[in-house]
Design a protein around this motif. Structure first.
Motif, PDB file in Angstrom:
ATOM      1  N   ALA A  40      35.799  65.682  53.753  1.00  0.00           N
ATOM      2  CA  ALA A  40      35.489  66.650  54.918  1.00  0.00           C
ATOM      3  C   ALA A  40      34.474  66.101  55.589  1.00  0.00           C
ATOM      4  O   ALA A  40      33.638  66.832  56.359  1.00  0.00           O
ATOM      5  N   VAL A  41      33.689  65.204  55.244  1.00  0.00           N
ATOM      6  CA  VAL A  41      32.394  64.661  55.816  1.00  0.00           C
ATOM      7  C   VAL A  41      32.491  64.665  57.118  1.00  0.00           C
ATOM      8  O   VAL A  41      31.358  65.139  57.818  1.00  0.00           O
ATOM      9  N   ASP A  42      33.376  64.199  57.923  1.00  0.00           N
ATOM     10  CA  ASP A  42      33.187  64.138  59.413  1.00  0.00           C
ATOM     11  C   ASP A  42      33.025  65.413  60.185  1.00  0.00           C
ATOM     12  O   ASP A  42      32.452  65.775  60.980  1.00  0.00           O
ATOM     13  N   GLU A  43      33.789  66.581  59.592  1.00  0.00           N
ATOM     14  CA  GLU A  43      33.801  68.064  60.026  1.00  0.00           C
ATOM     15  C   GLU A  43      32.355  68.614  59.573  1.00  0.00           C
ATOM     16  O   GLU A  43      31.742  69.216  60.312  1.00  0.00           O
ATOM     17  N   LEU A  44      31.769  68.052  58.507  1.00  0.00           N
ATOM     18  CA  LEU A  44      30.395  68.549  58.109  1.00  0.00           C
ATOM     19  C   LEU A  44      29.489  68.129  59.063  1.00  0.00           C
ATOM     20  O   LEU A  44      28.530  68.819  59.640  1.00  0.00           O
ATOM     21  N   ILE A  45      29.580  66.757  59.374  1.00  0.00           N
ATOM     22  CA  ILE A  45      28.553  66.203  60.409  1.00  0.00           C
ATOM     23  C   ILE A  45      28.682  66.719  61.595  1.00  0.00           C
ATOM     24  O   ILE A  45      27.699  67.002  62.401  1.00  0.00           O
ATOM     25  N   GLU A  46      29.903  67.128  62.134  1.00  0.00           N
ATOM     26  CA  GLU A  46      30.065  67.680  63.358  1.00  0.00           C
ATOM     27  C   GLU A  46      29.476  69.163  63.477  1.00  0.00           C
ATOM     28  O   GLU A  46      28.585  69.489  64.450  1.00  0.00           O
ATOM     29  N   ALA A  47      29.387  70.001  62.558  1.00  0.00           N
ATOM     30  CA  ALA A  47      29.125  71.040  62.477  1.00  0.00           C
ATOM     31  C   ALA A  47      27.419  70.926  62.387  1.00  0.00           C
ATOM     32  O   ALA A  47      27.045  71.971  62.971  1.00  0.00           O
ATOM     33  N   LEU A  48      27.019  70.262  61.704  1.00  0.00           N
ATOM     34  CA  LEU A  48      25.461  69.927  61.558  1.00  0.00           C
ATOM     35  C   LEU A  48      24.997  69.484  63.054  1.00  0.00           C
ATOM     36  O   LEU A  48      23.790  69.849  63.405  1.00  0.00           O
ATOM     37  N   TYR A  49      25.783  68.633  63.616  1.00  0.00           N
ATOM     38  CA  TYR A  49      25.221  68.006  64.931  1.00  0.00           C
ATOM     39  C   TYR A  49      24.890  69.131  65.955  1.00  0.00           C
ATOM     40  O   TYR A  49      23.756  69.062  66.868  1.00  0.00           O
ATOM     41  N   VAL A  50      25.590  70.164  66.039  1.00  0.00           N
ATOM     42  CA  VAL A  50      25.534  71.165  66.846  1.00  0.00           C
ATOM     43  C   VAL A  50      24.596  72.261  66.288  1.00  0.00           C
ATOM     44  O   VAL A  50      24.507  73.205  67.235  1.00  0.00           O
ATOM     45  N   GLU A  51      24.126  72.086  65.366  1.00  0.00           N
ATOM     46  CA  GLU A  51      23.065  73.197  64.891  1.00  0.00           C
ATOM     47  C   GLU A  51      21.721  73.169  65.365  1.00  0.00           C
ATOM     48  O   GLU A  51      21.077  72.377  64.750  1.00  0.00           O
ATOM     49  N   ARG A  52      21.378  73.506  66.655  1.00  0.00           N
ATOM     50  CA  ARG A  52      20.288  73.463  67.079  1.00  0.00           C
ATOM     51  C   ARG A  52      18.952  74.478  66.636  1.00  0.00           C
ATOM     52  O   ARG A  52      17.836  74.387  67.080  1.00  0.00           O
ATOM     53  N   ARG A  53      19.441  75.315  65.674  1.00  0.00           N
ATOM     54  CA  ARG A  53      18.343  75.752  64.909  1.00  0.00           C
ATOM     55  C   ARG A  53      17.389  75.117  63.986  1.00  0.00           C
ATOM     56  O   ARG A  53      16.599  75.416  63.412  1.00  0.00           O
ATOM     57  N   LEU A  54      17.967  73.824  63.682  1.00  0.00           N
ATOM     58  CA  LEU A  54      17.318  72.753  62.742  1.00  0.00           C
ATOM     59  C   LEU A  54      16.586  71.671  63.632  1.00  0.00           C
ATOM     60  O   LEU A  54      17.334  71.318  64.623  1.00  0.00           O
ATOM     61  N   SER A  55      15.693  71.114  63.299  1.00  0.00           N
ATOM     62  CA  SER A  55      15.075  70.052  63.905  1.00  0.00           C
ATOM     63  C   SER A  55      16.111  68.969  63.971  1.00  0.00           C
ATOM     64  O   SER A  55      16.832  68.731  63.029  1.00  0.00           O
ATOM     65  N   ALA A  56      15.758  68.004  64.987  1.00  0.00           N
ATOM     66  CA  ALA A  56      16.589  66.719  64.901  1.00  0.00           C
ATOM     67  C   ALA A  56      16.382  65.893  63.668  1.00  0.00           C
ATOM     68  O   ALA A  56      17.500  65.280  63.330  1.00  0.00           O
ATOM     69  N   ALA A  57      15.301  65.704  63.157  1.00  0.00           N
ATOM     70  CA  ALA A  57      15.024  65.183  61.888  1.00  0.00           C
ATOM     71  C   ALA A  57      15.798  65.769  60.832  1.00  0.00           C
ATOM     72  O   ALA A  57      16.332  64.898  60.030  1.00  0.00           O
ATOM     73  N   LEU A  58      15.540  66.748  60.734  1.00  0.00           N
ATOM     74  CA  LEU A  58      16.257  67.539  59.519  1.00  0.00           C
ATOM     75  C   LEU A  58      17.869  67.389  59.754  1.00  0.00           C
ATOM     76  O   LEU A  58      18.527  67.145  58.755  1.00  0.00           O
ATOM     77  N   ARG A  59      18.295  67.410  60.900  1.00  0.00           N
ATOM     78  CA  ARG A  59      19.939  67.180  61.008  1.00  0.00           C
ATOM     79  C   ARG A  59      20.265  65.734  60.783  1.00  0.00           C
ATOM     80  O   ARG A  59      21.182  65.600  60.095  1.00  0.00           O
ATOM     81  N   GLY A  60      19.279  64.989  61.325  1.00  0.00           N
ATOM     82  CA  GLY A  60      19.779  63.705  60.794  1.00  0.00           C
ATOM     83  C   GLY A  60      19.671  63.398  59.355  1.00  0.00           C
ATOM     84  O   GLY A  60      20.335  62.602  58.987  1.00  0.00           O
ATOM     85  N   ASP A  61      18.803  63.932  58.626  1.00  0.00           N
ATOM     86  CA  ASP A  61      18.788  63.728  57.038  1.00  0.00           C
ATOM     87  C   ASP A  61      19.948  64.228  56.530  1.00  0.00           C
ATOM     88  O   ASP A  61      20.468  63.583  55.687  1.00  0.00           O
ATOM     89  N   LEU A  62      20.293  65.436  56.964  1.00  0.00           N
ATOM     90  CA  LEU A  62      21.550  66.078  56.249  1.00  0.00           C
ATOM     91  C   LEU A  62      22.807  65.382  56.543  1.00  0.00           C
ATOM     92  O   LEU A  62      23.440  65.184  55.924  1.00  0.00           O
ATOM     93  N   MET A  63      22.940  64.831  58.219  1.00  0.00           N
ATOM     94  CA  MET A  63      24.006  64.044  58.299  1.00  0.00           C
ATOM     95  C   MET A  63      24.063  62.651  57.598  1.00  0.00           C
ATOM     96  O   MET A  63      25.107  62.125  57.056  1.00  0.00           O
ATOM     97  N   SER A  64      22.956  62.096  57.218  1.00  0.00           N
ATOM     98  CA  SER A  64      22.837  60.666  56.612  1.00  0.00           C
ATOM     99  C   SER A  64      23.299  61.218  55.191  1.00  0.00           C
ATOM    100  O   SER A  64      24.105  60.223  54.518  1.00  0.00           O
ATOM    101  N   TRP A  65      22.839  62.219  54.458  1.00  0.00           N
ATOM    102  CA  TRP A  65      23.222  62.634  53.309  1.00  0.00           C
ATOM    103  C   TRP A  65      24.675  62.795  53.247  1.00  0.00           C
ATOM    104  O   TRP A  65      25.441  62.236  52.179  1.00  0.00           O
ATOM    105  N   CYS A  66      25.321  63.375  54.150  1.00  0.00           N
ATOM    106  CA  CYS A  66      26.762  63.505  54.143  1.00  0.00           C
ATOM    107  C   CYS A  66      27.378  62.064  54.166  1.00  0.00           C
ATOM    108  O   CYS A  66      28.581  62.021  53.489  1.00  0.00           O
ATOM    109  N   GLN A  67      27.014  61.154  54.809  1.00  0.00           N
ATOM    110  CA  GLN A  67      27.615  59.864  54.824  1.00  0.00           C
ATOM    111  C   GLN A  67      27.355  59.174  53.464  1.00  0.00           C
ATOM    112  O   GLN A  67      28.383  58.457  52.980  1.00  0.00           O
ATOM    113  N   ARG A  68      26.262  59.276  52.689  1.00  0.00           N
ATOM    114  CA  ARG A  68      26.201  59.009  51.381  1.00  0.00           C
ATOM    115  C   ARG A  68      26.946  59.586  50.403  1.00  0.00           C
ATOM    116  O   ARG A  68      27.652  58.793  49.752  1.00  0.00           O
ATOM    117  N   ILE A  69      27.501  60.542  50.616  1.00  0.00           N
ATOM    118  CA  ILE A  69      28.268  61.470  49.896  1.00  0.00           C
ATOM    119  C   ILE A  69      29.766  60.808  50.059  1.00  0.00           C
ATOM    120  O   ILE A  69      30.450  60.615  49.007  1.00  0.00           O
TER     121      ILE A  69
END
Length: 262
Positions: A40-69
């Motif tokens: 489900a990683v693609d869906e997780l990344i999509e949801a994180l990408y549009v979450e503007r309550r988080l900084s771009a850096a933090l969203r980027g770290d989370l999305m990179s972690w999703c890819q590593r998973i």
């Protein structure tokens, strides 16, 4: 998975009413890793990408972690997870364990939380305790932003402590607890815990686990009630603080506020 998954199309940035779907994503990332999570990683990344309550850096770290998973060996992910969360209590995802320990107050706190769930029509899976953080986040994802802000505000000290401890271990899961703090503008709380965490003795070594086992074996004594009273002192302090700040509002940052903050 292609790296292009980290570069969502422009339309994703303006999806209306994404709500707090990101809380469910954070819950999944903090839970035991499974094949379903990897798929489900693609869906997780999509949801994180549009979450503007988080900084771009933090969203980027989370999305990179999703890819590593997605790319990691599942058995290794599961082994690392067990080593991090199932040995010792320092990184426990059971919220009340950090407040009440094993005291009687913890049982009452869980009953109260179950009542909250039931009043909201939120049905529990019998496999998990009500204060299990991923489950709690699932519940919060169904609530209003006002309620989410209130609840995250009440557990912010636990989230800050967990973040500091997980970051000390270099664990990616620290991104989840940091993101929760960021949603209420409380990331700075982590620094207040940093010094104490650096000096902590690890409780997940074989020696520490043996000591806990021996302590539990002799705990059924006349002094047990006294031990419980000591362990619940933090719980009483938290309850007193909660009563003292009933009117103190903690809210989720909206995307505009978050952008200004970062």
């Amino acid at each position: 998975m292609a790296n292009a998954a980290l570069q969502m199309p422009q339309e994703a940035m303006i999806q209306p009413d994404v709500g707090m779907r990101s809380l469910r994503v954070l819950a999944r990332l903090l839970d035991y890793p499974t094949e379903a999570l990897q798929g489900a990683v693609d869906e997780l990344i999509e949801a994180l990408y549009v979450e503007r309550r988080l900084s771009a850096a933090l969203r980027g770290d989370l999305m990179s972690w999703c890819q590593r998973i997605h790319e990691a060996d599942l058995l290794e992910l599961q082994s690392d997870y067990v080593a991090l969360f199932d040995k010792g209590r320092a990184h426990s995802l059971l919220l009340f364990e950090h407040v009440h320990g094993e005291s009687r107050d913890r049982g009452q706190a869980m009953v109260d939380l179950i009542d909250e769930y039931q009043a909201a029509g939120f049905e529990l899976d019998a496999r998990e305790l009500p204060d299990y953080l991923p489950l709690f986040l699932e519940y919060l994802s169904t609530r209003s932003e006002e309620e989410i802000g209130r609840w995250l505000g009440e557990i912010r000290h636990i989230l800050a402590l967990l973040t500091a401890r997980l970051e000390e271990r270099g664990a990616d899961q620290a991104l989840v607890t940091r993101a929760l703090l960021a949603m209420i503008g409380a990331e700075e709380d982590v620094e207040a815990q940093r010094e104490a965490v650096v000096g902590e003795t690890r409780d997940d070594t074989p020696e520490a686990l043996d000591a806990v086992w021996e302590e539990e074996a002799v705990r059924f004594s006349a002094q047990s009630d006294e031990d419980c009273a000591l362990q619940s002192a933090e719980g009483r302090r938290l309850a007193e603080r909660k009563r003292a700040i009933q009117g103190e509002a903690v809210r989720i940052l909206d995307p505009v506020d978050a952008a200004k903050k970062h």
